[in-house]
Design an enzyme around this catalytic site. Structure first.
Site, short mmCIF file in Angstrom:
data_model
loop_
_atom_site.label_atom_id
_atom_site.label_comp_id
_atom_site.label_asym_id
_atom_site.label_seq_id
_atom_site.Cartn_x
_atom_site.Cartn_y
_atom_site.Cartn_z
N LYS A 204 79.34 -12.14 -1.32
CA LYS A 204 80.15 -11.80 -2.49
C LYS A 204 80.35 -10.28 -2.53
O LYS A 204 81.45 -9.80 -2.69
CB LYS A 204 79.43 -12.30 -3.75
CG LYS A 204 80.19 -12.05 -5.02
CD LYS A 204 79.49 -12.71 -6.21
CE LYS A 204 80.18 -12.30 -7.50
NZ LYS A 204 79.55 -12.87 -8.68
N GLU A 210 70.47 -8.05 4.40
CA GLU A 210 70.21 -9.03 5.46
C GLU A 210 71.52 -9.48 6.11
O GLU A 210 71.64 -9.55 7.33
CB GLU A 210 69.51 -10.27 4.88
CG GLU A 210 68.12 -10.02 4.33
CD GLU A 210 68.13 -9.67 2.85
OE1 GLU A 210 69.14 -9.11 2.36
OE2 GLU A 210 67.11 -9.93 2.20
N GLY A 266 76.74 -16.00 -7.55
CA GLY A 266 76.33 -16.32 -6.18
C GLY A 266 75.77 -17.74 -6.05
O GLY A 266 76.24 -18.54 -5.23
N ARG A 267 74.79 -18.07 -6.90
CA ARG A 267 74.15 -19.40 -6.76
C ARG A 267 75.01 -20.53 -7.29
O ARG A 267 74.68 -21.70 -7.15
CB ARG A 267 72.79 -19.38 -7.46
CG ARG A 267 72.84 -18.94 -8.90
CD ARG A 267 71.45 -18.59 -9.41
NE ARG A 267 71.48 -17.98 -10.74
CZ ARG A 267 71.68 -16.68 -10.97
NH1 ARG A 267 71.88 -15.85 -9.98
NH2 ARG A 267 71.66 -16.21 -12.20
N GLU A 353 66.35 -18.61 -10.04
CA GLU A 353 67.04 -17.32 -10.20
C GLU A 353 67.77 -17.29 -11.56
O GLU A 353 67.91 -16.24 -12.16
CB GLU A 353 68.04 -17.10 -9.05
CG GLU A 353 68.53 -15.67 -8.94
CD GLU A 353 69.21 -15.34 -7.61
OE1 GLU A 353 68.56 -14.82 -6.71
OE2 GLU A 353 70.41 -15.61 -7.50
N HIS A 384 53.29 -38.37 2.35
CA HIS A 384 52.18 -38.13 3.28
C HIS A 384 51.76 -36.67 3.25
O HIS A 384 51.12 -36.19 4.18
CB HIS A 384 52.59 -38.55 4.69
CG HIS A 384 52.80 -40.04 4.78
ND1 HIS A 384 51.77 -40.91 5.06
CD2 HIS A 384 53.88 -40.81 4.56
CE1 HIS A 384 52.23 -42.16 5.05
NE2 HIS A 384 53.52 -42.12 4.74
N LYS A 500 64.14 -4.97 -3.71
CA LYS A 500 65.16 -4.43 -2.79
C LYS A 500 65.05 -2.91 -2.75
O LYS A 500 65.11 -2.29 -1.68
CB LYS A 500 66.57 -4.80 -3.27
CG LYS A 500 66.97 -6.23 -3.08
CD LYS A 500 68.46 -6.39 -3.41
CE LYS A 500 68.84 -7.85 -3.57
NZ LYS A 500 70.19 -8.06 -4.07
O1 F6P Z 1 69.17 -12.41 -4.07
C1 F6P Z 1 70.10 -11.91 -4.94
C2 F6P Z 1 71.52 -12.29 -4.63
O2 F6P Z 1 72.32 -11.39 -5.33
C3 F6P Z 1 71.85 -13.72 -5.00
O3 F6P Z 1 72.12 -13.92 -6.33
C4 F6P Z 1 73.03 -13.96 -4.13
O4 F6P Z 1 73.31 -15.32 -4.03
C5 F6P Z 1 72.56 -13.34 -2.83
O5 F6P Z 1 71.84 -12.20 -3.25
C6 F6P Z 1 73.62 -12.99 -1.84
O6 F6P Z 1 74.53 -12.06 -2.33
P1 F6P Z 1 75.89 -11.75 -1.59
O7 F6P Z 1 76.72 -12.97 -1.59
O8 F6P Z 1 76.53 -10.63 -2.37
O9 F6P Z 1 75.58 -11.30 -0.19
#
Ligand code: F6P
Length: 540
Positions: A204, A210, A266-267, A353, A384, A500
């Site tokens: 987003k 990452e 995002g979620r 979250e 199990h 972060k």
């Molecule tokens: O972990 C925090 C967060 O902002 C989530 O809410 C989101 O889904 C994820 O990081 C990824 O964010 P982006 O789509 O901006 O890379």
């Protein structure tokens, strides 16, 4: 505040009266309990008779919903009001699958034309890829789709991809790279031929550490695999994002960017281009349309059904009953379907979250529990593993069982047991809720099952794109409803920031160390200092 409402007080008193009643007694007292405490709709059957609740509990929970103006809050969400106060944003994932296509306004503008435009763009693009009109730089068909993203830019799409494997287009392979651990990149790309691979960078913000690190590694991997062909990135990389400039700066052709909007959290973004693009390439656009229809069906059910028959609202209210009155703050999600192997992981982000908050909408510290810890595994694997604790442990964990009438794969009956795989699987779906609820006495204390462990059961016809979409929306609305009643903002996520920031400071320390063979330990405890210096030394 939630705990100052009249209904809360009545529920607290009611808990004192009935809280200790055993499920055995509740069932014994009413032979039609299963009928009374269940809801049957065209697409799903929800049985909550094994919750430790009476008819009065349900009516008091409905009172709580009314006193909290749940209907008004849901309406505010569906109609595009800026209910995400801290970020001043609307919360409109439901518009993404608004198949009715009636206008949904944000800041005086209808968002539907923009949504339809992106869906059209994805339909065309995925059609071109699947029909080989669009190929890699050397003319080979794209067979592998690599989706790079994390959190909401990964968990929902992966849930769908795993659930709907039987619907995959012939020869198409979809993999997700999320973790910054190089193992994830290595393992997911090891067997892939870059000539046949299309990469989607899903972010987003297009800043997530990452994702951007993995994206840069993917670029290098491509250039190495495609003899530094300058066209490689243009042809093999596309993006899903809200950040157009950053996407272009990365070297992705803006024609190959699929947008979404700040009012998609995002979620809650699995039904935006975040999920729709990779899934259309993997399953074909038609199947993704059914996902959207399933989610839309549940949206309408949630919006238009009275509380007593409203499955996501009842699910949420029973969670509140369990969390705030029975003190049961962990929930197990137990799908009797291998395809739902990733439902718990996705639900963890949506629930934890969204509702892992300690202040209300006005910033006041809360005096009651919010959020819940969700975990789960598909049955029968969980049985199990951790079911021992569910049946006999000192902690009581409410469970959600999910089962299907028809399996994704049908096998003949086994010669020995005389039942199919699916029938055998479902014997467990029927047995476990009763074992938890009713238990068993025994003269040997180690063999006593105390029972009185609450659960709900959800039964559907089959795991299809439609029902996978419906289950996603069930999870989303269940979470939002709890947030509305608790009076918190379920749509921001400040709690992920501090870690972060501290991580970035460590990145600087590591760089310093390699530049000057020392780093600034300022502000570090001797614990962190010790861990970091051992790491930088290169061995214990
Ligand atoms: O972990 C925090 C967060 O902002 C989530 O809410 C989101 O889904 C994820 O990081 C990824 O964010 P982006 O789509 O901006 O890379």
């Amino acid at each position: 505040m939630f705990n100052k409402t009249k209904a809360y007080k009545k529920l607290a008193k009611h808990y004192k009266e009935i809280g200790q009643k055993h499920l055995r007694d509740l069932f014994e007292a009413d032979e039609r309990r299963g009928h009374k405490f269940s809801v049957k709709t065209e697409h799903l059957y929800f049985d909550f008779s094994r919750q430790r609740a009476t008819e009065e509990t349900i009516s008091l929970l409905a009172e709580l919903a009314k006193e909290s103006d749940l209907a008004g809050k849901l309406q505010a969400m569906f109609s595009g009001q800026k209910i995400n106060k801290t970020e001043n944003r609307a919360v409109l994932h439901t518009a993404l699958r608004n198949r009715k296509n009636d206008p949904v306004m944000v800041d005086g503008l209808d968002v539907m034309p923009g949504i339809n435009e992106v869906l059209g763009q994805i339909e065309r693009f995925s059609g071109e890829v699947l029909s080989c009109q669009r190929t890699g730089v050397t003319g080979k068909k794209f067979k592998n789709i690599v989706s790079i993203g994390i959190g909401g830019s990964y968990l929902g799409p992966e849930y769908f991809a795993v659930a709907l494997r039987p619907y995959a287009q012939p020869g198409m392979n979809l993999v997700f790279i999320a973790n910054i651990d190089g193992t994830d990149f290595e393992e997911k790309t090891a067997s892939l031929d870059p000539e046949e691979t299309l990469v989607i960078i899903v972010s987003k913000t297009f800043t997530t550490a990452e994702t951007m690190h993995n994206a840069r590694t993917a670029k290098k991997w491509f250039l190495a695999g495609l003899k530094n062909n300058p066209e490689a990135i243009k042809k093999h990389f596309v993006a899903v994002s809200t950040a157009k400039e950053k996407v272009e700066a990365f070297g992705i052709d803006p024609q190959n960017m699929f947008g979404f909007w700040d009012w998609v959290g995002g979620r809650f973004s699995a039904t935006s281009a975040v999920g729709v693009l990779p899934l259309s390439l993997y399953l074909g656009f038609e199947n993704v349309r059914y996902i959207l229809e399933g989610a839309h069906w549940l949206d309408n059910h949630c919006r238009n059904t009275p509380v007593e028959k409203n499955i996501p609202v009842l699910s949420a209210l029973l969670d509140i009953w369990n969390i705030n009155f029975l003190g049961l703050t962990t929930r197990a999600l137990l799908p009797y379907a291998q395809g739902l192997a990733k439902l718990a992981a996705h639900t963890q982000q949506v629930e934890m979250e969204s509702n892992g908050k300690s202040v209300d909408l006005d910033g006041n510290k809360l005096e009651y529990e919010t959020g819940e810890i969700v975990f789960g595994e598909p049955g029968t694997n969980g049985q199990h593993s951790f079911y021992q604790l569910l049946h006999q442990g000192t902690q009581i964990v409410p469970c959600d069982f999910i089962g299907f009438i028809t399996p994704q794969y049908q096998y003949d009956k086994d010669l020995l047991t005389k039942v199919t795989h699916h029938e055998e699987l479902m014997t467990n779906f029927f047995a476990q809720p009763d074992a938890l609820a009713f238990g068993k006495d025994d003269s040997n204390p180690a063999k006593v099952f105390p029972g009185n462990r609450p659960s709900s059961s959800l039964l559907l016809d089959a795991l299809t794109p439609f029902t996978a979409g419906l289950l996603l929306a069930w999870t989303e609305h269940r979470t939002a409803v709890k947030g509305f009643i608790w009076g918190i903002n379920s749509f921001d996520q400040e709690g992920v920031q501090l870690g972060k920031v501290l991580g970035v400071e460590h990145r600087e320390r590591i760089i310093d160390y390699y530049n000057k063979t020392e780093y600034d330990p300022c502000g570090l405890t001797d614990s962190t200092n010790q861990l970091l210096s051992l790491f930088l030394k290169g061995k214990l």
